[in-house]
Motif scaffolding. Structure first.
Motif, PDB file in Angstrom:
ATOM      1  N   ASN A   1       0.856  -1.182   0.000  1.00 25.70           N
ATOM      2  CA  ASN A   1       0.000   0.000   0.000  1.00 25.70           C
ATOM      3  C   ASN A   1       0.891   1.230   0.000  1.00 25.70           C
ATOM      4  OD1 ASN A   1      -1.645   2.180   1.775  1.00 25.70           O
ATOM      5  ND2 ASN A   1      -3.063   0.914   0.614  1.00 25.70           N
ATOM      6  N   GLN A   2       0.628   2.146  -0.933  1.00 22.30           N
ATOM      7  CA  GLN A   2       1.549   3.277  -1.135  1.00 22.30           C
ATOM      8  C   GLN A   2       1.256   4.409  -0.151  1.00 22.30           C
ATOM      9  OE1 GLN A   2       1.523   4.273  -5.323  1.00 22.30           O
ATOM     10  NE2 GLN A   2       1.807   2.135  -5.929  1.00 22.30           N
ATOM     11  N   VAL A   3       1.198   4.040   1.099  1.00 21.81           N
ATOM     12  CA  VAL A   3       0.747   4.966   2.135  1.00 21.81           C
ATOM     13  C   VAL A   3       1.742   6.095   2.375  1.00 21.81           C
ATOM     14  CG1 VAL A   3       1.739   3.547   3.985  1.00 21.81           C
ATOM     15  CG2 VAL A   3      -0.202   5.029   4.465  1.00 21.81           C
ATOM     16  N   ASP A   4       3.027   5.805   2.212  1.00 24.31           N
ATOM     17  CA  ASP A   4       4.020   6.817   2.592  1.00 24.31           C
ATOM     18  C   ASP A   4       4.875   7.278   1.421  1.00 24.31           C
ATOM     19  OD1 ASP A   4       5.374   4.519   2.200  1.00 24.31           O
ATOM     20  OD2 ASP A   4       6.352   4.470   4.160  1.00 24.31           O
ATOM     21  N   VAL A   5       4.346   7.108   0.216  1.00 25.30           N
ATOM     22  CA  VAL A   5       5.104   7.549  -0.954  1.00 25.30           C
ATOM     23  C   VAL A   5       5.187   9.069  -0.992  1.00 25.30           C
ATOM     24  CG1 VAL A   5       5.111   7.621  -3.467  1.00 25.30           C
ATOM     25  CG2 VAL A   5       4.551   5.501  -2.271  1.00 25.30           C
ATOM     26  N   ASN A   6       4.090   9.699  -0.690  1.00 23.29           N
ATOM     27  CA  ASN A   6       4.033  11.154  -0.744  1.00 23.29           C
ATOM     28  C   ASN A   6       3.377  11.661   0.533  1.00 23.29           C
ATOM     29  OD1 ASN A   6       3.819  13.837  -1.348  1.00 23.29           O
ATOM     30  ND2 ASN A   6       2.391  13.568  -3.060  1.00 23.29           N
ATOM     31  N   PRO A   7       4.170  11.806   1.609  1.00 25.19           N
ATOM     32  CA  PRO A   7       3.581  12.142   2.916  1.00 25.19           C
ATOM     33  C   PRO A   7       2.769  13.428   2.909  1.00 25.19           C
ATOM     34  CG  PRO A   7       5.872  11.491   3.150  1.00 25.19           C
ATOM     35  CD  PRO A   7       5.619  11.621   1.672  1.00 25.19           C
ATOM     36  N   ALA A   8       3.142  14.372   2.041  1.00 31.12           N
ATOM     37  CA  ALA A   8       2.437  15.649   2.060  1.00 31.12           C
ATOM     38  C   ALA A   8       1.143  15.600   1.262  1.00 31.12           C
ATOM     39  CB  ALA A   8       3.334  16.745   1.503  1.00 31.12           C
ATOM     40  N   GLY A   9       1.066  14.675   0.338  1.00 28.51           N
ATOM     41  CA  GLY A   9      -0.086  14.675  -0.553  1.00 28.51           C
ATOM     42  C   GLY A   9      -0.939  13.444  -0.385  1.00 28.51           C
ATOM     43  N   SER A  10      -1.571  13.071  -1.472  1.00 25.79           N
ATOM     44  CA  SER A  10      -2.461  11.925  -1.433  1.00 25.79           C
ATOM     45  C   SER A  10      -1.688  10.661  -1.086  1.00 25.79           C
ATOM     46  CB  SER A  10      -3.131  11.787  -2.800  1.00 25.79           C
ATOM     47  OG  SER A  10      -4.142  10.833  -2.745  1.00 25.79           O
ATOM     48  N   GLY A  11      -2.253   9.877  -0.215  1.00 26.92           N
ATOM     49  CA  GLY A  11      -1.548   8.713   0.297  1.00 26.92           C
ATOM     50  C   GLY A  11      -1.856   7.452  -0.475  1.00 26.92           C
TER      51      GLY A  11
END
Lengths: 226, 176
Positions: free
Chosen positions: B102-112
């Protein structure tokens, strides 16, 4: 046929006081929950964007309106004109936004602001924080075509009246294609906290330009938590 | 056999608002079951059209059971779309960008990461083990793990007026 009564005994719930979380085995849970969400016109949405309307002048700037989709739109061809004048500076909203004379009393606008306020400037449009918290507001502009030698600039300022004292209203600079403007969060007097209103007057400068210049484009307004 | 029914916040699958989150205004926790309403907050009456709106820290869903479970939501509106995502602040077992993750922390500032079936999640392949490549797995929660859920919407939302029931599913890792 005898009827039987079944009595389902619920045993004593021994040790309910010590029933620890995390002690249940389950294979699956499916929980249904209610959700409501809808879209709103810009004039009533979470990030409110509205033309500024002044009763005192009898009309709003005809060039700023909500279109049929509820989106804020600036269109200088409203009212029969085909464009702004060449080799001129055209203002939509006051150019005199830092002066007392540019403001009207609360009874003389017809904007249903959330919070009490004293004055509304004669701006082209306003942006109001109707969300749930403080945000950082960023405004940028991008041309869709070739502006030639002409330029459009959005002067950004807040709703504080000059009567509030030195430094009122707060000004944040000019949004152009090369320069975005940020209104900070953080809760200070200048910040885009809950209920805060930010205004814009638009200067269309065609000095040295030609009638081929196309200043159309997209204004991007972002409200984000830092 | 003893069976109790608990409020959402205390159940085996705990579903709750997030303490201290301003966006808890959108979550009604007064009843036994939580409800979400993004149309009745003070002032604003709904989402801006033609805009990207992300409402973070909307829900915290915690696995209070004893085994690993995949957790996801279904039933959110698709056209126009309002979806749920998993935030970087979540604590899950399968964070990452590979298959089954699950790409939960790919882009911490944006959509998870993906959380609802109308996000980057295949409802027929919740654990993403069939190698289609384009999707993610739902968040996998070990006992005590949690997923922080955000709502997001963008683009043409004209006509959006959703009032209905969504389903939050938790299924044991071995049963997906």
């Amino acid at each position: 046929m005898k009827r039987r009564n079944f009595v389902l005994g619920l045993g004593g719930l021994a040790g309910t006081g010590t029933l620890a979380m995390g002690t249940g085995a389950f294979t699956s849970v499916s929980a249904d929950r209610q959700v409501a969400v809808e879209v709103a016109g810009d004039n009533s949405a979470l990030l409110r964007m509205t033309p500024v309307v002044h009763r005192i002048e009898g009309s709003e700037p005809a060039t700023v309106q909500q279109n049929d989709d509820g989106l804020l739109e600036v269109d200088v061809t409203q009212g029969g004109a085909t464009g702004v004048n060449a080799d001129a500076v055209t203002w939509i909203g006051t150019s005199n936004y830092e002066q007392q004379s540019a403001w009207v009393d609360v009874e003389d606008d017809n904007i249903d602001w959330i919070n009490d306020h004293t004055y509304t400037p004669r701006a082209a449009f306003g942006v109001e924080n109707r969300g749930t918290q403080d945000y950082e507001l960023t405004v940028g502009y991008e041309y869709a075509g070739d502006p030639g030698a002409s330029e459009i600039a959005f002067h950004i300022y807040d709703g504080a009246a000059p009567a509030f004292g030195a430094g009122s209203p707060s000004t944040y600079g000019q949004v152009t294609a090369e320069n975005s403007v940020t209104v900070p969060d953080g809760g200070g007097q200048d910040s885009f906290d809950l209920g805060k209103r930010i205004f814009a007057s638009i200067a269309v400068d065609t000095t040295g330009g030609s009638t081929d210049d196309d200043l159309s484009g997209t204004l991007t307004i972002s409200a984000e938590t830092a | 056999m003893e069976v109790q029914v608990s409020d959402d916040a205390d159940a085996l699958l705990a579903i709750d608002a997030i303490d201290g989150s301003p966006n808890s205004e959108y979550v009604d926790t007064s009843g036994n079951a939580i409800a979400i309403d993004i149309s009745s907050v003070e002032g604003g009456t709904g989402l801006n059209d033609q805009a990207l709106t992300i409402i973070q820290d909307l829900l915290k869903i915690t696995n209070q059971g004893t085994q690993n479970v995949y957790v996801w939501a279904e039933g959110l509106p698709t056209d126009p779309r309002v979806a749920f995502g998993s935030q970087a602040s979540s604590q899950i077992q399968n964070a990452g960008t590979g298959q089954g993750e699950n790409q939960v922390d790919v882009n911490p500032a944006g959509s998870g990461g993906a959380f609802s079936t109308n996000s980057n999640l295949d409802p027929n392949d919740i654990d993403d083990n069939e190698g289609s490549g384009g999707e993610e797995a739902a968040p996998l929660l070990a006992p005590g793990d949690y997923v922080d859920v955000e709502a997001f919407a963008s683009g043409d939302l004209s006509g959006l007026d959703f009032g209905g029931t969504i389903t939050i599913n938790a299924v044991a890792e071995d049963d997906v």
